[in-house]
Enzyme design. Sequence first.
Site, PDB file in Angstrom:
ATOM      1  N   ALA A   1      -1.388  -4.041  12.870  1.00  9.14           N
ATOM      2  CA  ALA A   1      -1.055  -2.672  12.741  1.00  9.14           C
ATOM      3  C   ALA A   1      -0.292  -2.000  13.791  1.00  9.14           C
ATOM      4  O   ALA A   1      -0.467  -2.401  15.062  1.00  9.14           O
ATOM      5  CB  ALA A   1      -2.150  -1.808  12.533  1.00  9.14           C
TER       6      ALA A   1
ATOM      7  N   ASN B   1       0.863  -1.122   0.195  1.00 15.16           N
ATOM      8  CA  ASN B   1      -0.018   0.007  -0.138  1.00 15.16           C
ATOM      9  C   ASN B   1       0.903   1.291  -0.024  1.00 15.16           C
ATOM     10  O   ASN B   1       2.057   1.284  -0.070  1.00 15.16           O
ATOM     11  CB  ASN B   1      -1.001  -0.158   1.127  1.00 15.16           C
TER      12      ASN B   1
ATOM     13  N   HIS C   1      23.089   0.907  12.900  1.00 16.29           N
ATOM     14  CA  HIS C   1      24.364   1.231  13.300  1.00 16.29           C
ATOM     15  C   HIS C   1      24.833   0.675  14.379  1.00 16.29           C
ATOM     16  O   HIS C   1      23.853   0.525  15.391  1.00 16.29           O
ATOM     17  CB  HIS C   1      24.199   3.063  13.614  1.00 16.29           C
TER      18      HIS C   1
ATOM     19  N   GLY D   1      -0.864  -1.706   8.762  1.00 13.47           N
ATOM     20  CA  GLY D   1      -0.383  -0.441   8.586  1.00 13.47           C
ATOM     21  C   GLY D   1       0.669  -0.200   9.442  1.00 13.47           C
ATOM     22  O   GLY D   1       0.613  -0.356  10.733  1.00 13.47           O
TER      23      GLY D   1
END
Length: 186
Positions: free
Chosen positions: A159, A84, A114, A141
Amino acid sequence: MKSERQKMLDGELYVGADPELVEMRRRTRELLVQYNQTAFDNETGKRAVLQQLLGAFGEKIEIQAPFYCDYGNHIFAGENLYMNFNCVILDCAAVTIGANVMMGPNVSIYTAYHPVIASERIKGPELASPITIGDNVWLGGNVVVCPGVTIGHNTTIGAGSVVTKSIPDNVFAAGNPCRVIKELPA
């Protein structure tokens, strides 16, 4: 002696400002501008850009613009991928995506990281670890998938989850950090 790109792909400390890597990212940015500006219904044009951008992908693929990645050629996607709007893949290491994978908006997949010790981090070299997403996975999402994670087949990630550790097959997992909530039928 290994190139910085080879060190990056091998999970070793590498210099992201290496000219080869900078040029690869520049080329990718040009392709992303082209992809993100291609009309949503121009499937032929979008596919042509993806063929230049991604490492490999199945016959059926739908990536909503805007889409962003670091290199693109380290992304390998199976058949029937749907991403999406506003997905980001930092593919400093391989990102392998299985068949029948769905991603909600704003999904972020990060192979790059890192050093955690400040005195090492400020020296500049970076690290990357591959990510694998199994077949038939749904990432809701705003899911964030962190470096080195494997998400098993037939799994759903809720989500807003932050996936910091690998998740097994056939489960629903969610949260920050993401954890298994329940097993799902195979």
